[in-house]
Structures are given as structure tokens and as C-alpha cells.
Scaffold this motif. Sequence first.
Motif, PDB file in Angstrom:
ATOM      1  N   ASP A  71       3.891   1.084-107.638  1.00 24.85           N
ATOM      2  CA  ASP A  71       4.382   1.927-108.736  1.00 24.85           C
ATOM      3  C   ASP A  71       5.574   2.802-108.334  1.00 24.85           C
ATOM      4  O   ASP A  71       5.872   3.781-109.023  1.00 24.85           O
ATOM      5  CB  ASP A  71       3.241   2.803-109.317  1.00 24.85           C
ATOM      6  CG  ASP A  71       2.088   1.943-109.790  1.00 24.85           C
ATOM      7  OD1 ASP A  71       2.340   0.825-110.291  1.00 24.85           O
ATOM      8  OD2 ASP A  71       0.931   2.363-109.621  1.00 24.85           O
ATOM      9  N   ARG A  97       2.998 -18.049-109.437  1.00 28.83           N
ATOM     10  CA  ARG A  97       3.286 -18.799-108.212  1.00 28.83           C
ATOM     11  C   ARG A  97       2.022 -19.415-107.637  1.00 28.83           C
ATOM     12  O   ARG A  97       0.927 -18.912-107.845  1.00 28.83           O
ATOM     13  CB  ARG A  97       3.898 -17.843-107.162  1.00 28.83           C
ATOM     14  CG  ARG A  97       5.211 -17.203-107.597  1.00 28.83           C
ATOM     15  CD  ARG A  97       6.363 -18.192-107.549  1.00 28.83           C
ATOM     16  NE  ARG A  97       6.485 -18.756-106.221  1.00 28.83           N
ATOM     17  CZ  ARG A  97       7.112 -18.158-105.228  1.00 28.83           C
ATOM     18  NH1 ARG A  97       7.685 -17.010-105.412  1.00 28.83           N
ATOM     19  NH2 ARG A  97       7.160 -18.724-104.039  1.00 28.83           N
ATOM     20  N   GLY A 143       7.772  -8.252-102.957  1.00 30.03           N
ATOM     21  CA  GLY A 143       8.549  -7.734-104.088  1.00 30.03           C
ATOM     22  C   GLY A 143      10.057  -7.907-103.964  1.00 30.03           C
ATOM     23  O   GLY A 143      10.814  -7.260-104.691  1.00 30.03           O
ATOM     24  N   LYS A 144      10.503  -8.797-103.089  1.00 32.86           N
ATOM     25  CA  LYS A 144      11.950  -8.987-102.885  1.00 32.86           C
ATOM     26  C   LYS A 144      12.686  -9.293-104.188  1.00 32.86           C
ATOM     27  O   LYS A 144      13.655  -8.629-104.539  1.00 32.86           O
ATOM     28  CB  LYS A 144      12.233 -10.185-101.937  1.00 32.86           C
ATOM     29  CG  LYS A 144      11.764 -10.006-100.542  1.00 32.86           C
ATOM     30  CD  LYS A 144      12.028 -11.258 -99.726  1.00 32.86           C
ATOM     31  CE  LYS A 144      11.244 -12.466-100.163  1.00 32.86           C
ATOM     32  NZ  LYS A 144       9.790 -12.337-100.046  1.00 32.86           N
ATOM     33  N   THR A 145      12.202 -10.333-104.896  1.00 35.50           N
ATOM     34  CA  THR A 145      12.916 -10.785-106.092  1.00 35.50           C
ATOM     35  C   THR A 145      12.933  -9.685-107.156  1.00 35.50           C
ATOM     36  O   THR A 145      13.953  -9.463-107.817  1.00 35.50           O
ATOM     37  CB  THR A 145      12.267 -12.084-106.623  1.00 35.50           C
ATOM     38  OG1 THR A 145      12.296 -13.044-105.558  1.00 35.50           O
ATOM     39  CG2 THR A 145      13.008 -12.644-107.813  1.00 35.50           C
ATOM     40  N   THR A 146      11.815  -8.962-107.268  1.00 41.16           N
ATOM     41  CA  THR A 146      11.729  -7.879-108.251  1.00 41.16           C
ATOM     42  C   THR A 146      12.752  -6.782-107.920  1.00 41.16           C
ATOM     43  O   THR A 146      13.504  -6.331-108.794  1.00 41.16           O
ATOM     44  CB  THR A 146      10.297  -7.275-108.231  1.00 41.16           C
ATOM     45  OG1 THR A 146       9.345  -8.345-108.316  1.00 41.16           O
ATOM     46  CG2 THR A 146      10.081  -6.317-109.361  1.00 41.16           C
ATOM     47  N   PRO A 200       6.198 -13.074 -98.202  1.00 44.62           N
ATOM     48  CA  PRO A 200       5.966 -13.484 -99.595  1.00 44.62           C
ATOM     49  C   PRO A 200       5.135 -12.464-100.373  1.00 44.62           C
ATOM     50  O   PRO A 200       4.152 -11.923 -99.854  1.00 44.62           O
ATOM     51  CB  PRO A 200       5.209 -14.819 -99.448  1.00 44.62           C
ATOM     52  CG  PRO A 200       5.609 -15.340 -98.111  1.00 44.62           C
ATOM     53  CD  PRO A 200       5.801 -14.129 -97.247  1.00 44.62           C
ATOM     54  N   GLY A 201       5.556 -12.180-101.579  1.00 47.54           N
ATOM     55  CA  GLY A 201       4.815 -11.289-102.460  1.00 47.54           C
ATOM     56  C   GLY A 201       5.087  -9.817-102.251  1.00 47.54           C
ATOM     57  O   GLY A 201       4.503  -8.971-102.936  1.00 47.54           O
ATOM     58  N   HIS A 240      13.653 -15.572 -96.882  1.00 43.82           N
ATOM     59  CA  HIS A 240      12.504 -15.244 -96.027  1.00 43.82           C
ATOM     60  C   HIS A 240      12.919 -15.242 -94.562  1.00 43.82           C
ATOM     61  O   HIS A 240      13.804 -15.989 -94.169  1.00 43.82           O
ATOM     62  CB  HIS A 240      11.396 -16.291 -96.213  1.00 43.82           C
ATOM     63  CG  HIS A 240      10.819 -16.285 -97.587  1.00 43.82           C
ATOM     64  ND1 HIS A 240      11.284 -17.106 -98.581  1.00 43.82           N
ATOM     65  CD2 HIS A 240       9.849 -15.529 -98.141  1.00 43.82           C
ATOM     66  CE1 HIS A 240      10.598 -16.863 -99.695  1.00 43.82           C
ATOM     67  NE2 HIS A 240       9.728 -15.910 -99.456  1.00 43.82           N
ATOM     68  N   ASN A 256       8.577  -0.815-100.462  1.00 45.44           N
ATOM     69  CA  ASN A 256       8.390  -1.031-101.899  1.00 45.44           C
ATOM     70  C   ASN A 256       6.953  -0.659-102.238  1.00 45.44           C
ATOM     71  O   ASN A 256       6.069  -1.509-102.304  1.00 45.44           O
ATOM     72  CB  ASN A 256       8.703  -2.493-102.231  1.00 45.44           C
ATOM     73  CG  ASN A 256       8.458  -2.823-103.686  1.00 45.44           C
ATOM     74  OD1 ASN A 256       8.567  -1.952-104.560  1.00 45.44           O
ATOM     75  ND2 ASN A 256       8.134  -4.076-103.957  1.00 45.44           N
ATOM     76  N   ARG A 257       6.732   0.644-102.452  1.00 43.86           N
ATOM     77  CA  ARG A 257       5.363   1.130-102.665  1.00 43.86           C
ATOM     78  C   ARG A 257       4.890   0.838-104.077  1.00 43.86           C
ATOM     79  O   ARG A 257       5.689   0.735-105.007  1.00 43.86           O
ATOM     80  CB  ARG A 257       5.304   2.650-102.443  1.00 43.86           C
ATOM     81  CG  ARG A 257       5.570   3.064-101.018  1.00 43.86           C
ATOM     82  CD  ARG A 257       5.253   4.553-100.845  1.00 43.86           C
ATOM     83  NE  ARG A 257       5.546   4.982 -99.488  1.00 43.86           N
ATOM     84  CZ  ARG A 257       6.734   5.425 -99.101  1.00 43.86           C
ATOM     85  NH1 ARG A 257       7.757   5.493 -99.946  1.00 43.86           N
ATOM     86  NH2 ARG A 257       6.929   5.812 -97.848  1.00 43.86           N
ATOM     87  N   ARG A 294      -0.706  -7.949-104.672  1.00 45.87           N
ATOM     88  CA  ARG A 294       0.397  -8.532-105.461  1.00 45.87           C
ATOM     89  C   ARG A 294       0.310 -10.048-105.472  1.00 45.87           C
ATOM     90  O   ARG A 294       0.553 -10.695-106.486  1.00 45.87           O
ATOM     91  CB  ARG A 294       1.746  -8.098-104.889  1.00 45.87           C
ATOM     92  CG  ARG A 294       2.069  -6.672-105.247  1.00 45.87           C
ATOM     93  CD  ARG A 294       3.318  -6.151-104.569  1.00 45.87           C
ATOM     94  NE  ARG A 294       3.225  -4.699-104.507  1.00 45.87           N
ATOM     95  CZ  ARG A 294       4.009  -3.917-103.809  1.00 45.87           C
ATOM     96  NH1 ARG A 294       4.989  -4.441-103.089  1.00 45.87           N
ATOM     97  NH2 ARG A 294       3.839  -2.613-103.815  1.00 45.87           N
ATOM     98  N   ARG A 331       0.743 -19.530-104.461  1.00 43.34           N
ATOM     99  CA  ARG A 331       0.891 -19.003-103.097  1.00 43.34           C
ATOM    100  C   ARG A 331      -0.284 -19.388-102.214  1.00 43.34           C
ATOM    101  O   ARG A 331      -1.389 -19.565-102.695  1.00 43.34           O
ATOM    102  CB  ARG A 331       0.960 -17.470-103.143  1.00 43.34           C
ATOM    103  CG  ARG A 331       2.141 -16.927-103.925  1.00 43.34           C
ATOM    104  CD  ARG A 331       2.059 -15.409-103.944  1.00 43.34           C
ATOM    105  NE  ARG A 331       2.996 -14.825-104.888  1.00 43.34           N
ATOM    106  CZ  ARG A 331       4.263 -14.601-104.627  1.00 43.34           C
ATOM    107  NH1 ARG A 331       4.741 -14.917-103.454  1.00 43.34           N
ATOM    108  NH2 ARG A 331       5.049 -14.074-105.533  1.00 43.34           N
TER     109      ARG A 331
END
Length: 202
Positions: free
Chosen positions: A182, A142, A21-24, A18-19, A96, A179-180, A135, A144
Motif C-alpha cells: 500500500d 500469471r 511489483g516491477k511492472t506496476t 518475480p511478483g 529479471h 515497494n511496500r 502478491r 507463477r
Amino acid sequence: MEENKIHCNARVVVVGVPGVGKTTVITKAAERLNQAGSNTKVMVFGTLMLGEAKKMGVKDRDEMRKLSVDTQRRLQEMAAKDISVVRSANVVIDTHLFINTRQGRYPGMPQNLLDILSPTHLVMISADPEEIFARRMQDDTRNRDLISIDSIKNDLEVATIMIATSSVLTGAPFMIILNRKDRLHDAVSELVEVMSVKGERD
Ligand code: ATP
Ligand code: MG
């Protein structure tokens, strides 16, 4: 034979803690693929499950995680069946690898679901535990669970084992995309690339 690169009938399962960045990442990758003319559909597993859970009086996704394992198992099967009937497009499944429940870690993709989903590719989005922690803290959209950096590290280790296991069970290749901070653009490009390679289903 279809020569256009972006039309691969991929059924990609994208996972990560969770968090991370999957959805992004998925949303942006799907936008790019659709702009390039590919018909790409995103299925958010939790949203499909929530649709069923709401009928049982559950308010939101974060409350749904607290349901019994038995109930979650039933909701999962319903969602997987909804996804399995989607055809003729690239399908990206946002889900997930496991959910932390009171009874321990419950797999988001047990073997029966992998059989129903039949993925062509498995992708895990990952990041530094410190960045994931930040994040989660920043994301006020959310509700979380707040957990320590150490437990995020531990979740990442378990997630890596689970994605490798899922690959062995399905025969689908797996990839870990970083997903680093920036560097969202790089992660999006990697996912687009995975979906742009022609798959065996063509
Ligand atoms: P969940 O599993 O809870 O659905 P998720 O993996 O889908 O979480 P997101 O909701 O996409 O995660 O992202 C969590 C937060 O991290 C968001 O506020 C998002 O804007 C931010 N974020 C995502 N990727 C990056 C990045 N590369 N750099 C900085 N912030 C990011
Ligand atoms: Mg998400």
C-alpha cells in the motif's frame, strides 16, 4: 545546456524477483514522466524475448522460462539488440536478475548483455518476502511457480549480490527501492526521482 530536469537520456535497468511489483512501479513511473513531458519508453525484456520465442511455438512467458539455457541465451541477445537501438528517450528496461531454470539460476543480465544495454542506472525493486509471497498468490493473471517464503528470502539475497556485481561491471550506480504494501506511490516517486536527475549523457 538543457536545464529541464526531466530529460536525462537515462537508460535504466529495473530488476527484482518475480511478483515484487516491477511492472506496476515502472508503468506508473513512466506515466508520470510522460505526463511531465519526458519521452519515456518502457521495454519489457520478457515480452521482447517472447516475441522471438513464439516463432518457436512457445505459448507464454511462464513456458518460456522452462526453455534450455542455450535457447534463452539466444533470445536474450535478440531482445537486448532491439533495446540498444532505441534512442532519444528515457528507456526503462523491465527485467529479471536471474531466472530459476532446471540447470540452476541463469543470469538475466550476463556481462555480454550489460555491454549491449549499457545502462546509466540500475534499480532493484524489493519488498518483504512475506509481501512478495502474498502478491504472487493474489496475482491470478500469471502462471507463477509457487515457492516458499524461505526461497524468496534466498532469491532476494542472491539478487542483491547480482545487482551490486552488475554495478561494478558497468560502472552504473545502483539503488534498491522498497515497494511496500500500500505504499506503491512512494516506490513510484523514488523511481521518477532517479530518472529526473540529469545523467552524464546530456
Ligand atoms: P514479474 O517479475 O513476474 O513480471 P513483477 O515484479 O512485474 O512480476 P507485478 O506484476 O508488477 O510484479 O506485481 C505483482 C502483483 O503485486 C500485482 O498483482 C500487483 O498489483 C501487486 N503489487 C505491486 N505493488 C504492490 C504494492 N506496493 N502493494 C500491494 N500490491 C502490489
Ligand atoms: Mg512484470
